[in-house]
Design an enzyme around this catalytic site. Structure first.
Site, mmCIF file in Angstrom:
data_model
loop_
_atom_site.group_PDB
_atom_site.id
_atom_site.type_symbol
_atom_site.label_atom_id
_atom_site.label_comp_id
_atom_site.label_asym_id
_atom_site.label_seq_id
_atom_site.Cartn_x
_atom_site.Cartn_y
_atom_site.Cartn_z
ATOM 1 N N CYS A 1 0.838 -1.195 0.000
ATOM 2 C CA CYS A 1 0.000 0.000 0.000
ATOM 3 C C CYS A 1 0.874 1.246 0.000
ATOM 4 O O CYS A 1 2.105 1.169 0.028
ATOM 5 C CB CYS A 1 -0.945 0.014 1.207
ATOM 6 N N CYS B 1 3.548 1.683 2.650
ATOM 7 C CA CYS B 1 4.808 0.973 2.388
ATOM 8 C C CYS B 1 5.734 1.838 1.548
ATOM 9 O O CYS B 1 6.948 1.877 1.776
ATOM 10 C CB CYS B 1 4.527 -0.339 1.656
ATOM 11 N N ASP C 1 8.864 25.589 -33.680
ATOM 12 C CA ASP C 1 9.950 25.941 -34.586
ATOM 13 C C ASP C 1 9.410 25.715 -36.001
ATOM 14 O O ASP C 1 8.413 25.008 -36.180
ATOM 15 C CB ASP C 1 11.160 25.040 -34.304
ATOM 16 N N ASP D 1 13.030 20.497 -33.344
ATOM 17 C CA ASP D 1 13.777 19.314 -33.754
ATOM 18 C C ASP D 1 15.279 19.533 -33.837
ATOM 19 O O ASP D 1 16.031 18.585 -34.019
ATOM 20 C CB ASP D 1 13.284 18.820 -35.115
ATOM 21 N N ASP E 1 17.049 24.474 -30.989
ATOM 22 C CA ASP E 1 15.782 24.487 -30.244
ATOM 23 C C ASP E 1 15.953 23.990 -28.814
ATOM 24 O O ASP E 1 15.032 24.129 -28.005
ATOM 25 C CB ASP E 1 14.740 23.594 -30.946
#
Length: 731
Positions: free
Chosen positions: A17, A20, A414, A623, A627
């Protein structure tokens, strides 16, 4: 010596649980050198930053009452199939205790003798239920509480009361409660078995990806012979033969043959893609109709598939921010419940003189309140969400990115390689008349291209590749260049034939004081057509203009429309000239444009937008290398897998197909996952908020309390599994 940057991943056994989870995290945090520790109940793993000595971490976990070991590569965790026989045996022993109770509702008296009830209940209590005593004792010894302690206390109270009643009333048939204790243990065991089965389904995506890894590869030697080798023996540069219908064993480049390959389980691309000589292939993809010979580029842990598996596993193991609040609640939950159970017993006993009824009601309080559902509510949804995202080609690096994405209000794009194909071509090269030695216009153009190709020879930028390709197509040899230097976001500098040449943006030329007037009108025409313009200058003297055309991605317009449908605003951040940037924005319907922006300025603009409106959540989609600062500065960075590794490392989400339409899908999936988390937490709390008072007031028997507690865990995992039905925004 401890290394703060080191990371250890441990498999934890014995957690039941949220309490724990808190106890294991606290134990790990006390180990010298540990910077942070995150424990996930659903995956049964712990990720520890710092504290490089794994043995010390394992010892700390064991001291807290749990077992641990270092997680081996490719080891499945948190998904082991639990045996059903303990549940079946417990049910078989409990059924004779329950049937007489059901019969009494219809006026039938089938009550078993007390000694037979004791005989049936004892193995359920102390053999099949031994796990609760062992784990509960470990928790108690560590000065904490957990689900097991609540079950052990509750069922022991019911069993002990029954034994006492049986001993005290040797002649008459007393009121016994063996069935309550036995059925509660049976139901809890059933709930844990169903929970483990459901959790296993949340990791199906990972197992499906892992199953794509071939064990062997067919390697062609220098003598042309083919040899079957294990993947571990395949080296970079080896030629791997892939026959029709086989899986590609390694990442590599096709050097012979042509075919179509199915990459759907890796990238989410539904249709097979054509592959010819020079094209890349991904390990795990299925070859179609042709024979391919692939030169190995990466094997084992360095392949795209292996990195995808690691990313998804990492996201599923990490803790979402909302889970931290749940953990704080769970830390005090068990002690409070034990206090409420004791109070219930005392009120019924002292107030109404019904000590026996009070004890049963206290048992019901202990059983209904087990915090299993609280611990599973968030990680189960995260595991299901990241798994379905991976199947769609959306890789989510961490749970925080998945949770944050649902609040995205602005998406900044971009341009080149993100909204466009990223494969620009040179469409115009205009020299300044009389600036080159040749008096012929063609000669001037050839000299311009030769100089431009020389400057760009040291660059990997898409525009540089376009220049070099154009020069090669026209048979123009690039001049020899030296002292090549990239100016971030501006262009390139080089020494060519003793001259200092600069090739770059309008902004850079203006900063250098270059007079652009001779070709200003031509530049405006090119920009109005949506083309990107670069300038070549010698010192501060203009030599010519280069114009590049790029194609918009087919799904770019639909992607922007999908974001608008979700109520998300769009922003174009481009280092390109204003004319080209505005032309792209107009074609796609983007709300706002910022052009001629340097990489560092992109990050500043993202930070500025985040502070607007009291903290607008902004995503950046890109990409390229330039960037990376903006991806890191955004609340959520989204990188195209078709771009650079730097961009993908800086982003929280990677789109494997390079399709910008997946941005809207990532946001939509985040919203659905967050909704599931909130639903799960709501129901987890409702079980307790409604169940505890009912149990305390005697309106909920221990048997029904056990059933409700067991079903609470199963229900939150099952609800999370509904995410697997998500097919994307376009389906």
């Amino acid at each position: 010596m401890n290394h703060p940057t080191a990371e250890n991943t441990l498999a934890i056994e014995g957690m039941t649980c949220a309490s724990c989870v808190m106890r294991v995290e606290k134990a790990l945090a006390k180990v010298p050198g540990v910077v942070s520790a995150e424990v996930n109940l659903a995956t049964e793993t712990a990720r520890v930053q710092g504290g490089g000595n794994a043995a010390a971490l394992i010892a700390a976990v064991r001291k807290a009452g749990y077992e641990a070991h270092e997680l081996a590569q490719d080891e499945e965790v948190g998904t082991h199939a639990a045996p059903f026989w303990p549940v079946g045996l417990a049910a078989a022993l409990s059924l004779p205790l329950v049937v007489p109770m059901v019969g009494s509702l219809f006026g039938l008296h089938w009550m078993l003798p007390g000694w037979l009830q004791l005989l049936l209940a004892t193995p359920v209590q102390f053999w099949l239920g031994a796990r609760f005593y062992i784990a509960g004792w470990k928790a108690l010894r560590a000065g904490a509480g957990n689900m097991d302690l609540l079950v052990a206390l509750g069922t022991s109270a019911g069993y002990g009361l029954s034994v006492f009643q049986l001993w005290r009333s040797a002649d008459a048939m007393p009121h016994l409660y063996f069935e309550a204790s036995a059925v509660v243990i049976t139901l809890v065991l059933l709930g844990k078995w169903l929970e483990a089965r459901a959790k296993r389904q949340t990791t199906e995506a990972i197992r499906a990806l892992q199953a794509l890894r071939p064990d062997t590869a067919r390697v062609r030697g220098a003598d042309g012979r083919e040899e079957e080798r294990s993947i571990a023996r395949v080296a970079v540069g080896d030629l791997v033969v892939v026959r029709p219908g086989e899986r590609v064993a390694v990442d590599g480049t096709v050097v012979e043959g042509a075919s179509h390959v199915d990459e759907s389980l890796i990238t989410g691309e539904s249709l097979p893609v054509a592959r010819h000589e020079g094209d890349p292939v991904i390990g795990g993809a299925v070859n179609g109709e042709g024979l391919l010979v692939v030169r190995t580029r990466a094997t084992g842990a360095e392949t795209t598939l292996a990195r995808i598996v690691r990313l998804v596993e990492s996201a599923q193991a990490r803790k979402a921010p909302i889970q931290r609040l749940v953990d704080r609640v769970s830390a005090v939950f068990v002690p409070v419940v034990i206090g409420l159970a004791l109070l219930t017993w005392l009120v019924w006993g002292l107030g109404a003189g019904q000590w026996e009824a009070g004890l049963l009601n206290a048992v019901a309080v202990l059983v209904i309140a087990c915090p299993c559902a609280l611990g599973l509510a968030t990680p189960a949804a995260i595991m299901a969400g990241t798994g379905v995202a991976a199947r769609r080609g959306i890789l989510i690096k961490d749970a925080e990115a998945l949770e944050t994405a649902h609040r995205i209000a602005v998406v900044a794009f971009d341009k080149t390689g993100t909204l466009t194909e990223g494969r620009p071509r040179l469409v115009e090269a205009l020299p300044v008349a009389g600036r080159y030695l040749s008096s012929a216009v063609d000669g001037d153009r050839a000299a311009l291209l030769a100089d431009a190709a020389a400057v760009q020879s040291g660059s990997e930028h898409p525009l540089a590749r376009a220049v070099l390709q154009a020069a090669a197509d026209e048979g123009i040899a690039a001049s020899a260049a030296s002292e090549l230097k990239a100016e971030a976001g501006r262009g390139m500098t080089a020494r060519v034939d003793g001259r200092t040449l600069r090739l770059g943006s309008t902004r850079w030329m203006n900063e250098l004081g270059v007079d652009l007037a001779p070709l200003a009108a031509a530049a405006e025409q090119q920009q109005a057509a949506g083309r990107t313009v670069s300038w070549l200058a010698e010192d501060r003297n203009l030599r010519g203009l280069l114009a590049f055309g790029d194609t918009l991605k087919p799904d770019a317009r639909a992607a922007v429309d999908a974001l608008h449908a979700l109520g998300v605003k769009t922003l174009l951040l481009s280092g390109d000239n204003r004319g080209s940037a505005h032309a792209v924005a107009a074609a796609l319907g983007i709300d706002e444009v910022r052009a001629e922006v340097l990489p560092q300025d992109k990050a500043a603009l993202i930070a500025e937008r985040r502070t607007q409106g009291g903290g607008t959540v902004v995503a950046m989609v890109g990409d390229g290398l330039n960037d990376a600062p903006a991806l890191a500065a955004a609340d959520v960075g989204i990188a195209m897998a078709t771009g650079t590794d730097v961009a993908m490392h800086a982003a929280g989400i990677t789109l494997m197909r390079g399709q910008v339409g997946l941005v809207a899908e990532a946001i939509d999936l985040s919203r659905r996952t967050t909704a599931k988390i909130r639903q799960n937490l709501f129901w987890a709390f409702v079980y307790n908020v409604v169940g505890i008072p009912l149990a305390a007031f005697g309106l909920l028997s221990p048997v029904f309390a056990g059933a409700a507690m067991a079903m609470s865990s199963v229900s939150v995992v099952t609800n999370a599994l509904l995410l697997r039905r998500w097919k994307g925004t376009g389906r």
